[in-house]
Every structure is written in structure tokens, then in C-alpha cells.
Design a protein around this motif. Structure first.
Motif, PDB file in Angstrom:
ATOM      1  N   HIS A 113      36.366  45.334  46.641  1.00 38.04           N
ATOM      2  CA  HIS A 113      35.103  44.736  46.401  1.00 38.04           C
ATOM      3  C   HIS A 113      34.463  43.348  46.335  1.00 38.04           C
ATOM      4  CE1 HIS A 113      35.504  48.817  44.364  1.00 38.04           C
ATOM      5  NE2 HIS A 113      34.275  49.202  44.779  1.00 38.04           N
ATOM      6  N   LYS A 114      35.862  42.393  46.317  1.00 38.12           N
ATOM      7  CA  LYS A 114      35.509  41.059  46.675  1.00 38.12           C
ATOM      8  C   LYS A 114      34.575  40.701  45.313  1.00 38.12           C
ATOM      9  CE  LYS A 114      37.546  40.658  50.441  1.00 38.12           C
ATOM     10  NZ  LYS A 114      38.058  41.915  50.793  1.00 38.12           N
ATOM     11  N   ALA A 115      34.876  40.981  44.142  1.00 33.19           N
ATOM     12  CA  ALA A 115      34.164  40.751  43.137  1.00 33.19           C
ATOM     13  C   ALA A 115      35.029  40.941  41.711  1.00 33.19           C
ATOM     14  CB  ALA A 115      33.021  41.601  42.815  1.00 33.19           C
ATOM     15  N   HIS A 116      34.914  40.351  40.411  1.00 34.37           N
ATOM     16  CA  HIS A 116      35.469  40.552  39.505  1.00 34.37           C
ATOM     17  C   HIS A 116      34.925  41.793  38.796  1.00 34.37           C
ATOM     18  CE1 HIS A 116      36.336  36.200  40.180  1.00 34.37           C
ATOM     19  NE2 HIS A 116      37.597  36.502  39.803  1.00 34.37           N
ATOM     20  N   GLY A 117      35.786  42.552  38.142  1.00 36.77           N
ATOM     21  CA  GLY A 117      35.263  43.619  37.341  1.00 36.77           C
ATOM     22  C   GLY A 117      36.565  44.417  36.808  1.00 36.77           C
ATOM     23  N   LEU A 118      36.134  45.702  36.352  1.00 36.21           N
ATOM     24  CA  LEU A 118      37.216  46.616  35.660  1.00 36.21           C
ATOM     25  C   LEU A 118      37.079  47.985  36.540  1.00 36.21           C
ATOM     26  CD1 LEU A 118      36.492  45.697  31.766  1.00 36.21           C
ATOM     27  CD2 LEU A 118      38.396  45.085  33.322  1.00 36.21           C
ATOM     28  N   LEU A 119      37.868  48.546  36.552  1.00 37.79           N
ATOM     29  CA  LEU A 119      37.870  49.941  37.392  1.00 37.79           C
ATOM     30  C   LEU A 119      38.079  51.121  36.235  1.00 37.79           C
ATOM     31  CD1 LEU A 119      38.402  51.402  39.884  1.00 37.79           C
ATOM     32  CD2 LEU A 119      40.934  51.485  39.319  1.00 37.79           C
TER      33      LEU A 119
END
Length: 276
Positions: free
Chosen positions: A138-144
């Protein structure tokens, strides 16, 4: 409207904003707050349980800033923050466990559920935390998060948070989804991100599409099978849309370790608000 800060200075103005939620959702949250107060033996609070529920729901639904909600209700921002956290904890307890959610679907005569994953964005962090939460997909910081819905798109379960760099198939194996499906006697439809998840190709419980490779192009029959599968599993996107309509999820600003509790609380609210 409050008193002027000065004779010609700016004024603090309280204004009304529409909160598009059903009475059922507000009554649920207000009832949880009322029982919590009774359990604690609280004799007096600044707002009634119903008014407190509206404040918390406004924060979660519209991502209203705590200081803005505090000023409009004559409390401190720390008080609103405590209300939000308290309500999230009360709601998250009501979220179903994976095994119980699947058995409930089986008792109702269901035969299949829909499986998918989504990335919930977070703030960029420093150090090693920054690297593990970055999703190359996703080319982003996050949580799955993984989620299961019924065939109509109603959310029935959501997983614990995994770092954004994790793959969906790894998260599914960590949660032993295939084992729980076999125990409940159910099957699951999933996208190409879950190819290879099922370890029993002769009697699979997780059905995915066919993936083209360099040495194998999809036949017309395989392409048609993929289209039919995608049409059946499209309802899972409605479940994620209902969850992400709570704009507090637009970018998680709280501690990432608390994100699982938040998502499970919003799962309860989403199911209360929308049930197909």
C-alpha cells in the motif's frame, strides 16, 4: 455561546453537527455507560449517560478533536479522552471470538464466509517501529487486520493487529483460520492474496481464484471462474466500508498496541448500525 474572552476579542461558539446514527446505537452505548457507572458506584457525572454516549460517538464517527468536543460540553479534553477509552473497552468485550462467530453462522444454516484483509493507516513512527509498520503493497504505514463476513457482507470477526509489512496469508495462518473453518464445517471465499493458505488441496475449505504465472496463462474457463468468485466475495468490501465509515480509523493516532481493541469496538458499533 460563552462569554466573550475580551471586549473585541474572539468568541467561543458552540454549534450543532448532525450525527447520522440510529437510536439503537446510541441506546447501546448509553446502556453500557449506565451499567459501568452503577458498577463503579459513581454518584455524579458532568453529563448523563446519553449525552456522554453522543460525545464519544461523535469522536469515533466524525473524528472530532477532543478539545473541540470538550469545549462544547464544558469538560476537559482529558475527560473526553477517558470517556472514549472507557467506551471502547466496554464495546470491545462484546466482539465475538473466531470460533464462536463461525459456529453461530453454521447454526443459522450458513455454508460459506468471506475472508479478506485491510490496512488501517497509522502515524509514521521513528526507529524500528517505522520499518515494521510500512506496507510495501500500500506504500503507507499502518496495521494489517483480517476480517470475516457472512455472504451478505455483515462483519462477524476481526483479527488482532499485525504490523503493516505482514502478509495476509501469514496473518491467516497465525490465527489458524483453516482449522477453525473445518471445525465449524464452513468454507471461505478469498482473493489471490490467500492462494496456498489451505494445506489440503483435495478437500479445501478456503477457495481462491487462479493466479497467472510466467509459464501459465489463464484459460478462458479460469478467467470466468475468477470473475464468478470475485462477484460472490464482493460483499466483503461492504463490511470494510461500514467499518471505515467510522472516521476515527482514517489514521490511528492512539497507541498501536490498543488498535485491536479499537477495531473490535468499532466492529460492534458497525454491526449495531447496519445489519443486512
Amino acid at each position: 455561546m460563552t462569554k466573550n474572552q475580551s471586549a473585541e476579542g474572539p468568541q467561543d461558539v458552540a454549534y450543532q453537527v448532525r450525527l447520522p446514527l440510529s437510536k439503537r446505537t446510541i441506546d447501546l452505548v448509553a446502556g453500557l455507560i449506565r451499567r459501568r457507572r452503577k458498577h463503579l458506584g459513581a454518584r455524579w457525572r458532568k453529563l448523563t449517560p446519553g449525552a456522554q454516549a453522543v460525545v464519544v460517538l461523535a469522536v469515533l464517527r466524525h473524528d472530532q478533536r477532543l478539545a473541540d468536543m470538550a469545549g462544547g460540553n464544558h469538560v476537559s479534553a482529558s475527560t473526553v479522552r477517558r470517556w472514549v477509552k472507557e467506551t471502547i473497552d466496554l464495546l470491545a468485550v462484546r466482539a465475538p471470538r473466531l470460533d464462536r462467530a463461525l459456529k453461530k453462522i453454521a447454526r443459522r444454516g450458513g455454508v460459506v464466509v468471506l475472508l479478506d484483509g485491510t490496512l488501517v493507516r497509522t502515524r509514521r513512527r521513528t526507529g524500528t517501529d517505522n520499518r515494521k509498520n510500512f506496507s510495501g503493497k500500500h506504500k503507507a504505514h499502518g496495521l494489517l487486520f483480517l476480517a470475516l463476513t457472512d455472504k451478505k457482507g455483515n462483519l462477524i470477526w476481526i483479527s488482532a493487529a499485525k504490523p503493516g509489512r505482514s502478509s495476509e496469508i501469514t496473518a491467516a495462518r497465525h490465527n489458524k483460520i483453516t482449522g477453525h473453518l473445518r471445525e465449524a464445517g464452513l468454507g471461505a471465499l478469498a482473493d489471490l492474496g490467500f492462494v496456498g493458505l489451505d494445506d489440503d488441496p483435495d478437500d479445501p475449505v478456503v477457495i481462491t481464484g487462479r493466479k497467472a504465472t510466467r509459464n501459465h496463462r489463464l484459460t478462458c474457463a479460469e478467467k470466468e471462474a475468477n470473475r464468478l468468485l470475485n462477484r460472490e466475495r464482493a460483499a466483503v468490501e461492504h463490511g470494510f466500508a461500514n467499518l471505515k465509515s467510522w472516521r476515527f480509523l482514517s489514521k490511528i493516532r492512539i497507541n498501536a498496541r490498543y488498535a485491536t481493541t479499537l477495531l473490535r469496538a468499532l466492529l460492534v458499533l458497525a454491526n449495531t448500525e447496519v445489519h443486512r
